[in-house]
Design an enzyme around this catalytic site. Structure first.
Site, PDB file in Angstrom:
ATOM      1  N   GLU B  49       1.785   0.395  -5.478  1.00 35.40           N
ATOM      2  CA  GLU B  49       0.838  -0.336  -4.778  1.00 35.40           C
ATOM      3  C   GLU B  49      -0.301  -1.082  -5.521  1.00 35.40           C
ATOM      4  OE1 GLU B  49       1.821   2.654  -4.077  1.00 35.40           O
ATOM      5  OE2 GLU B  49       2.272   2.843  -1.908  1.00 35.40           O
ATOM      6  N   PHE B 111      -2.015  14.790   6.789  1.00 37.24           N
ATOM      7  CA  PHE B 111      -1.061  14.526   5.953  1.00 37.24           C
ATOM      8  C   PHE B 111      -1.391  12.817   5.471  1.00 37.24           C
ATOM      9  CE2 PHE B 111       3.056  12.674   4.848  1.00 37.24           C
ATOM     10  CZ  PHE B 111       3.132  13.033   3.605  1.00 37.24           C
ATOM     11  N   GLN B 112      -1.326  12.672   4.260  1.00 35.54           N
ATOM     12  CA  GLN B 112      -1.730  11.211   3.740  1.00 35.54           C
ATOM     13  C   GLN B 112      -3.037  10.753   4.300  1.00 35.54           C
ATOM     14  OE1 GLN B 112       2.042   9.214   3.952  1.00 35.54           O
ATOM     15  NE2 GLN B 112       2.465   9.834   1.834  1.00 35.54           N
ATOM     16  N   LYS B 161      -2.766   4.359  12.970  1.00 37.10           N
ATOM     17  CA  LYS B 161      -1.602   4.129  13.728  1.00 37.10           C
ATOM     18  C   LYS B 161      -1.565   4.016  15.035  1.00 37.10           C
ATOM     19  CE  LYS B 161       3.088   6.193  12.815  1.00 37.10           C
ATOM     20  NZ  LYS B 161       3.920   7.193  12.310  1.00 37.10           N
ATOM     21  N   MET B 473      -6.120  -3.630 -29.589  1.00 37.14           N
ATOM     22  CA  MET B 473      -7.421  -4.020 -29.778  1.00 37.14           C
ATOM     23  C   MET B 473      -8.238  -2.483 -29.817  1.00 37.14           C
ATOM     24  SD  MET B 473      -9.510  -6.103 -29.645  1.00 37.14           S
ATOM     25  CE  MET B 473      -9.522  -7.716 -28.462  1.00 37.14           C
TER      26      MET B 473
END
Lengths: 186, 570
Positions: B49, B111-112, B161, B473
């Site tokens: 993502e 959940f999540q 949802k 760097m």
């Protein structure tokens, strides 16, 4: 509590919806602005909240704080008081030890500050007082020798004197309130 | 007729002109994915993502349109955070849509479930938690308006949802947003404009500092007109590269930490800075106390909170740069500043001789050579998307960007792993453009899984991996400031040629300068994505350099050993 010699007082009008306080507090924290107090409450208009923020910083920092607050979508207007005359009020509730021997002395002192007694117990009094930040500080100092058992202050609420009416009280507000699209977890 | 919340999401995106979204499905966003079928919007399936946000970012920066990301709740949403911060610091307009657990489960550690609106407050312009289908359209419309308006930036819309599954009527007109208008800059103040013109009129050694805001405001022509009319040289920030042409006679090039010494000297000696759409970042100013000590300062930016933030200025104008410059231009005096320009030219001194670009080929491959050659071979017309580190600075120094939106790089956040996904997004936004990824071996390994996304989506990006075997760097800082203790900077890489082949794309390895041109040609000819690994000098450093916290004129110059063997200045 730190004393502010020349407090910068900001009045911030915001949408009245969940999460706005989080956004303002998050901004103040991450930009490192020191604040003395922050109060929030409803206004005469549904959907509009009003915050009074007393900022504990120098003038350039305060200007930065104002500029950043003005970027928040939920902020309608930021007024910087202190440039003109204003009324600043703080409310304190203080529970003072006041046995029979000193009770009259405490009551007399309270009277000097035009404070009222809102609760009496066997060995203590609860005193309520409203006034400028300085006055409340002085009251607290005066009560300290008797023994302060508990103290709560609201933080400042401020308003400009005269006819400086904020435009936020006329600006359009969100289409919905409550659990609308802007509803946030706090 | 009512529609599901999920349908309303796609209806809204269509109406906002969205043709592509970058995303990754999951449980809480499933209703939205289910409803996607049938809408004429391309979905690019990413491999992580974070890359979806970088792709949307590259898409937005290349095109000027709003980039759109879709992800699920919980880890899907938290993976967006680095990308959002990257977009926030570089003012990229994005809308990220995340699924959220059902509203009845909010606050239960379901959940999540993750409080993504709480998490992303500091890295978005604004965000929303939508719990009802009827609130989806107003939230999305406002999100796009907020992302685009003023100083652009990312906005996140978290949709439960049950809101996606619920039904509501589409009333587009009723959802017309207005809150984004609250903080547009006030009308121009004629007194401030007069003061600005006064500064220009009295300046003898003025310099324009052009930033990303020039590009965002579309003020290229106006900046050039002002520069040419009054014979004022311009220096650019990293994100300003390409905003005005690098090969313009008045262009000095990049300023700041890795800017050329004469550019920084011109700033230090100037008597007027005209700061246009830039924010005096610490990488640009060096030590603030000693920054441009002789100069009056005029600062124009659309974000009032940037004015007088780092550098106190004499005249500050909060406004749209295009509008402000158009108002100023008629009053800008015509001037000839050949004296000042000659002085700056003299300051170049032996810089060109020290320039590694001008060294004869000694059989070693330097990244600077690769960048210079890439610029020549693509005629300076490619869109280059860089990662973060040494190669980023070499690219900025040696690829001369003339075209607008031709350099896409993570400037403010310095996000490694940005280049490949952002390039994929840029190519999708501008299919006609030749897009090059320039990444180091470190950053490329952070997100190279997106090679498969490029293959699956048929996206042709050309990839130059500048491999020096170090996190270069950081190694350079260790060499200069930590007595050469290379803690955790040597980094192994896979065989990039084989890796490319595993993804089904052609890979090449280049170890000498003579091979560069042919390899670049083959990569350009390849039908799809193509990768070249350039094995460059391992302990090469980026010069010149202003050490962090030093004043701008206290530069570490290129080693004089290079000067001694140097060829003719170019």
């Amino acid at each position: 509590m730190p004393h502010v010699p020349a407090p910068h007082v900001l009045v911030v009008y915001t949408d009245d919806e969940p999460g706005v306080l989080t956004r303002v507090a998050s901004l103040i924290r991450r930009r490192g602005f020191n604040i003395h107090s922050l109060t929030v409450g409803p206004t005469e208009r549904t959907g509009l909240s009003r915050m009074t923020i007393v900022v504990d910083s120098d003038a350039p920092t305060v200007r930065q704080a104002v500029a950043h607050l003005r970027k928040l979508v939920n902020v309608l207007e930021v007024q910087q008081l202190g440039e003109g005359p204003m009324v600043v009020r703080d409310l304190v509730l203080v529970r003072v030890t006041a046995g029979p021997k000193v009770r009259s002395e405490v009551l007399q002192l309270a009277q000097v500050f035009r404070a009222t007694v809102v609760d009496i117990a066997e060995d203590s009094l609860v005193i309520e007082c409203t006034g400028s930040l300085d006055k409340i500080d002085a009251l607290v100092d005066a009560m300290r020798p008797f023994g302060i058992l508990e103290l709560g202050r609201t933080g400042a609420v401020a308003m400009a004197r005269g006819t400086r009416i904020p435009s936020a009280t006329r600006a359009p507000l969100p289409l919905r309130t409550g659990s609308g699209p802007e509803a946030m977890s706090v | 007729m009512s529609q599901t919340g999920a349908q309303l999401i796609w209806e809204s995106l269509l109406r906002e002109g969205v043709d592509t979204v970058f995303g990754y499905p999951g449980g809480a966003i499933l209703p939205t994915y289910d409803a996607m079928v049938g809408y004429p919007i391309r979905h690019v399936l990413v491999r992580h993502e974070q890359s979806a946000v970088h792709m949307a970012d590259g898409y937005a920066r290349a095109s000027g349109r709003v980039g759109v990301v879709v992800a699920t709740s919980g880890p899907g949403a938290t993976n967006l955070v680095t990308g959002l911060a990257t977009a926030m610091l570089d003012s990229t307009p994005l809308v990220a849509i995340t699924g959220q657990v059902g509203s009845a489960l909010l606050g239960t550690d379901a959940f999540q479930e993750v409080d993504i609106t709480g998490i992303t407050i500091p890295v978005t312009k604004h965000n929303y938690l939508v719990t009802r289908a009827e609130d989806i359209v107003p939230a999305l419309r406002e999100a796009f308006a907020v992302a685009r308006s003023g100083r652009p930036g990312p906005v996140l819309v978290d949709i439960t949802k049950d809101a996606q599954q619920g039904r509501a009527r589409l009333d587009w007109e009723a959802a017309l947003p207005h809150r984004h208008l609250r903080h547009l800059p006030p009308p121009l103040d004629p007194a401030a404009l007069a003061q600005a013109l006064d500064l220009i009129r009295h300046a003898r050694r003025p310099i324009i500092l052009a930033g990303h805001g020039v590009q965002l405001a579309g003020a290229r022509a106006e900046v050039l007109a002002l520069a040419e009319r009054s014979d004022i040289p311009f220096a650019l920030t990293l994100l300003g590269l390409g905003a005005v042409p690098a090969t313009h006679p008045l262009s000095l090039g990049m300023m700041g930490m890795h800017g050329e010494s004469w550019v920084n000297r011109a700033i230090q000696e100037a008597d007027l800075l005209l700061a246009f759409g830039m924010r005096f970042d610490d990488r640009v100013t060096g030590k603030l106390k000693e920054y441009a000590p002789h100069a009056k300062k005029l600062h124009i930016d659309i974000d009032a909170s940037e004015l007088n933030k780092n550098v106190p200025v004499d005249v500050a104008i909060a406004g749209d740069l295009l509008e402000v410059l158009r108002a100023l231009l008629p009053g800008v005096p015509v001037a000839d500043r050949s004296g000042w320009l000659d002085t700056i030219r003299e300051w170049r001194g032996d810089s060109a001789v020290r320039d590694i670009k001008n060294l004869p080929d000694d059989g070693h491959l330097y990244a600077a050579h690769v960048m210079h050659d890439l610029w020549c071979l693509t005629k300076g017309e490619a869109v280059v998307v860089t990662d973060v580190g040494q190669h980023q600075m070499w690219e900025a120094q040696y690829y001369k960007h003339d075209g607008e939106r031709s350099l896409i790089t993570s400037g403010g956040a310095g996000t490694m792993g940005f280049a490949l996904p952002a390039a994929i997004g840029a190519k999708i936004a501008r299919p006609e453009a030749e897009v090059w990824v320039v990444a180091g071996d470190g950053g490329f390994q952070m997100t190279f899984a997106e090679l498969m996304t490029a293959v699956q989506e048929g996206v042709k990006v050309n990839i130059a991996v500048i491999n020096n075997g170090y996190l270069g760097m950081v190694r350079q800082w260790q060499a200069l400031f930590y007595e050469g203790r290379y803690a955790a900077t040597p980094i192994l890489s896979p065989d990039f040629v084989k890796l490319a082949e595993a993804f089904g794309i052609p890979g090449q390895r280049v170890e000498t300068r003579v091979e560069v041109a042919a390899a670049v040609a083959r990569a350009r000819e390849a039908k799809g994505a193509a990768l070249i690994e350039f094995k460059v000098e391992q302990e090469d450093s980026v010069y010149p350099m202003v050490p962090a916290g030093a004043a701008l004129h206290e530069m570490i110059r290129r080693p004089s050993a290079l000067a001694e063997t140097g060829s003719d200045p170019v």
